[in-house]
Design a protein around this motif. Structure first.
Motif, PDB file in Angstrom:
ATOM      1  N   MET A   1      58.405 -39.668  23.640  1.00 55.93           N
ATOM      2  CA  MET A   1      57.508 -39.969  22.508  1.00 55.93           C
ATOM      3  C   MET A   1      57.767 -38.964  21.380  1.00 55.93           C
ATOM      4  SD  MET A   1      55.660 -42.573  23.454  1.00 55.93           S
ATOM      5  CE  MET A   1      54.179 -42.532  22.494  1.00 55.93           C
ATOM      6  N   PRO A   2      57.785 -39.408  20.102  1.00 52.62           N
ATOM      7  CA  PRO A   2      58.168 -38.537  18.987  1.00 52.62           C
ATOM      8  C   PRO A   2      57.018 -37.682  18.460  1.00 52.62           C
ATOM      9  CG  PRO A   2      57.761 -40.724  18.169  1.00 52.62           C
ATOM     10  CD  PRO A   2      57.588 -40.800  19.650  1.00 52.62           C
ATOM     11  N   PHE A   3      56.361 -36.970  19.391  1.00 54.65           N
ATOM     12  CA  PHE A   3      55.300 -36.066  18.954  1.00 54.65           C
ATOM     13  C   PHE A   3      55.808 -34.645  19.015  1.00 54.65           C
ATOM     14  CE2 PHE A   3      52.863 -39.733  20.562  1.00 54.65           C
ATOM     15  CZ  PHE A   3      52.118 -40.020  19.417  1.00 54.65           C
ATOM     16  N   GLN A   4      55.302 -33.823  18.078  1.00 60.29           N
ATOM     17  CA  GLN A   4      55.681 -32.420  18.053  1.00 60.29           C
ATOM     18  C   GLN A   4      54.441 -31.559  18.169  1.00 60.29           C
ATOM     19  OE1 GLN A   4      58.025 -31.669  14.570  1.00 60.29           O
ATOM     20  NE2 GLN A   4      59.549 -33.233  15.067  1.00 60.29           N
ATOM     21  N   LYS A   5      54.635 -30.373  18.694  1.00 58.00           N
ATOM     22  CA  LYS A   5      53.536 -29.453  18.869  1.00 58.00           C
ATOM     23  C   LYS A   5      52.935 -29.109  17.498  1.00 58.00           C
ATOM     24  CE  LYS A   5      54.015 -26.478  22.068  1.00 58.00           C
ATOM     25  NZ  LYS A   5      54.471 -25.311  22.875  1.00 58.00           N
ATOM     26  N   VAL A   6      51.613 -29.130  17.419  1.00 58.58           N
ATOM     27  CA  VAL A   6      50.921 -28.810  16.177  1.00 58.58           C
ATOM     28  C   VAL A   6      50.877 -27.300  16.013  1.00 58.58           C
ATOM     29  CG1 VAL A   6      48.739 -28.928  14.915  1.00 58.58           C
ATOM     30  CG2 VAL A   6      49.531 -30.894  16.271  1.00 58.58           C
ATOM     31  N   THR A   7      51.292 -26.824  14.835  1.00 60.37           N
ATOM     32  CA  THR A   7      51.245 -25.389  14.550  1.00 60.37           C
ATOM     33  C   THR A   7      50.471 -25.162  13.263  1.00 60.37           C
ATOM     34  OG1 THR A   7      53.309 -25.484  13.307  1.00 60.37           O
ATOM     35  CG2 THR A   7      53.480 -24.979  15.668  1.00 60.37           C
ATOM     36  N   SER A   8      49.828 -24.014  13.188  1.00 58.56           N
ATOM     37  CA  SER A   8      49.090 -23.703  11.968  1.00 58.56           C
ATOM     38  C   SER A   8      50.080 -23.409  10.843  1.00 58.56           C
ATOM     39  CB  SER A   8      48.181 -22.492  12.195  1.00 58.56           C
ATOM     40  OG  SER A   8      48.956 -21.368  12.544  1.00 58.56           O
ATOM     41  N   GLU A   9      49.657 -23.681   9.618  1.00 55.55           N
ATOM     42  CA  GLU A   9      50.514 -23.466   8.458  1.00 55.55           C
ATOM     43  C   GLU A   9      50.759 -21.970   8.256  1.00 55.55           C
ATOM     44  OE1 GLU A   9      50.614 -25.241   3.980  1.00 55.55           O
ATOM     45  OE2 GLU A   9      48.731 -24.386   4.668  1.00 55.55           O
ATOM     46  N   LYS A  10      51.979 -21.627   7.946  1.00 60.35           N
ATOM     47  CA  LYS A  10      52.285 -20.237   7.651  1.00 60.35           C
ATOM     48  C   LYS A  10      51.458 -19.778   6.458  1.00 60.35           C
ATOM     49  CE  LYS A  10      56.432 -18.731   7.434  1.00 60.35           C
ATOM     50  NZ  LYS A  10      57.870 -18.593   7.058  1.00 60.35           N
ATOM     51  N   LEU A  11      51.042 -18.520   6.496  1.00 59.51           N
ATOM     52  CA  LEU A  11      50.230 -17.974   5.412  1.00 59.51           C
ATOM     53  C   LEU A  11      50.974 -18.052   4.078  1.00 59.51           C
ATOM     54  CD1 LEU A  11      48.581 -14.853   7.090  1.00 59.51           C
ATOM     55  CD2 LEU A  11      47.467 -16.979   6.397  1.00 59.51           C
ATOM     56  N   ALA A  12      52.268 -17.767   4.105  1.00 60.76           N
ATOM     57  CA  ALA A  12      53.048 -17.806   2.867  1.00 60.76           C
ATOM     58  C   ALA A  12      53.004 -19.198   2.249  1.00 60.76           C
ATOM     59  CB  ALA A  12      54.488 -17.384   3.125  1.00 60.76           C
ATOM     60  N   GLN A  13      53.073 -20.249   3.077  1.00 58.11           N
ATOM     61  CA  GLN A  13      53.032 -21.608   2.545  1.00 58.11           C
ATOM     62  C   GLN A  13      51.665 -21.949   1.974  1.00 58.11           C
ATOM     63  OE1 GLN A  13      55.603 -23.753   2.027  1.00 58.11           O
ATOM     64  NE2 GLN A  13      56.702 -21.864   2.538  1.00 58.11           N
ATOM     65  N   ALA A  14      50.616 -21.407   2.579  1.00 56.95           N
ATOM     66  CA  ALA A  14      49.274 -21.621   2.038  1.00 56.95           C
ATOM     67  C   ALA A  14      49.150 -20.976   0.662  1.00 56.95           C
ATOM     68  CB  ALA A  14      48.221 -21.049   2.988  1.00 56.95           C
ATOM     69  N   VAL A  15      49.750 -19.818   0.482  1.00 60.61           N
ATOM     70  CA  VAL A  15      49.750 -19.146  -0.820  1.00 60.61           C
ATOM     71  C   VAL A  15      50.549 -19.970  -1.828  1.00 60.61           C
ATOM     72  CG1 VAL A  15      50.494 -17.090  -2.088  1.00 60.61           C
ATOM     73  CG2 VAL A  15      49.425 -16.850   0.173  1.00 60.61           C
ATOM     74  N   VAL A  16      51.701 -20.457  -1.404  1.00 62.83           N
ATOM     75  CA  VAL A  16      52.532 -21.287  -2.285  1.00 62.83           C
ATOM     76  C   VAL A  16      51.732 -22.488  -2.776  1.00 62.83           C
ATOM     77  CG1 VAL A  16      54.491 -22.897  -2.314  1.00 62.83           C
ATOM     78  CG2 VAL A  16      54.774 -20.600  -1.362  1.00 62.83           C
ATOM     79  N   ARG A  17      51.062 -23.171  -1.862  1.00 60.85           N
ATOM     80  CA  ARG A  17      50.317 -24.372  -2.247  1.00 60.85           C
ATOM     81  C   ARG A  17      49.171 -24.036  -3.200  1.00 60.85           C
ATOM     82  NH1 ARG A  17      47.538 -27.337   0.762  1.00 60.85           N
ATOM     83  NH2 ARG A  17      47.222 -25.937   2.532  1.00 60.85           N
ATOM     84  N   GLN A  18      48.506 -22.900  -2.965  1.00 65.07           N
ATOM     85  CA  GLN A  18      47.391 -22.524  -3.837  1.00 65.07           C
ATOM     86  C   GLN A  18      47.878 -22.226  -5.256  1.00 65.07           C
ATOM     87  OE1 GLN A  18      43.812 -19.209  -4.144  1.00 65.07           O
ATOM     88  NE2 GLN A  18      44.636 -19.731  -2.127  1.00 65.07           N
ATOM     89  N   ILE A  19      48.957 -21.482  -5.389  1.00 70.67           N
ATOM     90  CA  ILE A  19      49.478 -21.154  -6.715  1.00 70.67           C
ATOM     91  C   ILE A  19      50.031 -22.407  -7.397  1.00 70.67           C
ATOM     92  CG2 ILE A  19      51.245 -19.845  -7.961  1.00 70.67           C
ATOM     93  CD1 ILE A  19      50.829 -17.582  -5.932  1.00 70.67           C
ATOM     94  N   GLU A  20      50.736 -23.246  -6.630  1.00 73.20           N
ATOM     95  CA  GLU A  20      51.235 -24.509  -7.190  1.00 73.20           C
ATOM     96  C   GLU A  20      50.089 -25.345  -7.760  1.00 73.20           C
ATOM     97  OE1 GLU A  20      55.202 -25.791  -4.672  1.00 73.20           O
ATOM     98  OE2 GLU A  20      53.234 -26.335  -3.901  1.00 73.20           O
ATOM     99  N   THR A  21      48.999 -25.441  -7.012  1.00 74.66           N
ATOM    100  CA  THR A  21      47.850 -26.236  -7.445  1.00 74.66           C
ATOM    101  C   THR A  21      47.252 -25.675  -8.730  1.00 74.66           C
ATOM    102  OG1 THR A  21      47.346 -26.881  -5.170  1.00 74.66           O
ATOM    103  CG2 THR A  21      45.560 -27.079  -6.781  1.00 74.66           C
ATOM    104  N   MET A  22      47.181 -24.355  -8.827  1.00 72.59           N
ATOM    105  CA  MET A  22      46.621 -23.731 -10.024  1.00 72.59           C
ATOM    106  C   MET A  22      47.503 -23.961 -11.245  1.00 72.59           C
ATOM    107  SD  MET A  22      45.145 -20.189  -8.374  1.00 72.59           S
ATOM    108  CE  MET A  22      44.232 -19.645  -9.820  1.00 72.59           C
TER     109      MET A  22
END
Length: 255
Positions: A1-22
Motif C-alpha cells: 500500500m502506498p502509505f508513508q510514515k507521517v512526520t512532523s514538518e521541519k521547523l525550518a520549513q515552518a519558518v519558510v512558509r510563514q515568511i512566504e505568507t507574509m
C-alpha cells in the motif's frame, strides 16, 4: 500500500512558509529588513540554525537577500515586473499613460468594491487613518506629502481587497507612478482647485468604504480616476500649447 510514515514538518520549513505568507500578503514588503537573527529566532520560537536554514532557502528562491554588515532584507521581487525597455516606452508614449489610468480605474474600482465587502474593520480603519493624514497635509503649502499619501491611500484599498494577485500587480504599478514614469503627480497637487477636488473625491471613497457600500465605493473610485485622466490630459495639452507658443515667440523675435 502506498502509505508513508507521517512526520512532523521541519521547523525550518515552518519558518519558510510563514515568511512566504507574509510576503505574499504584502505584510513584508520589498526592502523591509528582518529583525536580527537572535530576536527573530526568539519571536518564531526556533533555534538559530533552523532560522539560518530557512533564510538560506528563501534567499536561494530570491525572496530574501543578505547584505554584508546590514542584515537580511526582503528582495525587490517586483523589480522585474516591467523591463527597463518597456518602462521607457511607457514614459514616452501618451497612449500608455491613458491606458495606465484606464487600467487603474478598472482594477481599483473592483478592489474598492471587494474592500467594502471583504475588508476587515482594521483594514478600513487604516484607509480612514490615511484619509485623516491627507486632510492634515492638505493645509500645507507643499503638496508633496499629500501626493505621497494619495498613493498610500490607494494601495491600502487594494490591500483591503484581500486579493494577493491584485495586490502585487498594483504595487508594481504604483511604484512606476511614484517614480514619475507616467506623469508628475506632484504637479497635479500644486493646483489649489484641483487639490481641493482630489481631497473631496478621496473623502467620497473613504465614506463609501466605511458604509460598506461596494457599488458606491466602485463608483467613487471610477469618478476619481476619470477626473485624474481629464486633468492629466489638460496638463499635457497645456504643455504642448506652451511649447508651440515659445516656438512662435522665437520665430517672431528672429524676423
Amino acid at each position: 500500500m502506498p502509505f508513508q510514515k507521517v512526520t512532523s514538518e521541519k521547523l525550518a520549513q515552518a519558518v519558510v512558509r510563514q515568511i512566504e505568507t507574509m510576503v505574499l500578503h504584502g505584510i513584508l514588503r520589498p526592502g523591509d529588513r528582518l529583525p536580527p537573527e537572535r530576536e527573530l529566532s526568539e519571536r518564531l520560537g526556533v533555534s538559530r540554525p533552523s532560522l539560518r536554514e530557512a533564510v538560506a532557502e528563501l534567499a536561494a528562491r530570491g525572496l530574501l537577500e543578505s547584505r554584508a554588515g546590514a542584515g537580511v532584507y526582503v528582495a525587490d521581487v517586483l523589480g522585474n515586473a516591467f523591463s527597463p525597455a518597456l518602462t521607457r516606452l511607457f514614459a514616452t508614449h501618451d497612449d500608455a499613460l491613458l491606458d495606465y489610468i484606464a487600467f487603474r480605474r478598472d482594477i481599483e474600482g473592483l478592489a474598492a468594491a471587494r474592500a467594502a465587502r471583504h475588508g476587515s474593520d482594521t483594514d478600513l480603519a487604516l484607509v480612514h487613518a490615511l484619509m485623516a493624514k491627507m486632510e492634515a497635509a492638505h493645509g500645507k503649502r507643499d503638496p508633496s506629502e499629500e501626493a505621497a499619501l494619495d498613493a498610500a491611500f490607494h494601495m491600502a484599498i487594494v490591500e483591503a481587497s484581500h486579493n494577493v494577485i491584485m495586490l502585487h500587480m498594483m504595487r508594481s504599478m504604483m511604484d512606476l507612478l511614484r517614480e514619475g514614469v507616467f506623469f508628475n503627480r506632484n504637479a497635479m497637487f500644486r493646483q489649489r482647485t484641483t487639490r481641493d477636488q482630489l481631497l473631496d473625491q478621496h473623502r467620497a471613497i473613504d465614506e463609501a468604504l466605511r458604509a460598506r457600500d461596494p457599488d458606491a465605493a466602485r463608483r467613487a473610485v471610477e469618478a476619481h480616476l476619470d477626473f485624474v485622466r481629464a486633468r492629466v490630459a489638460d496638463q499635457r495639452a497645456a504643455e504642448e500649447h506652451e511649447a508651440t507658443a515659445r516656438l512662435r515667440l522665437e520665430q517672431e523675435a528672429a524676423r
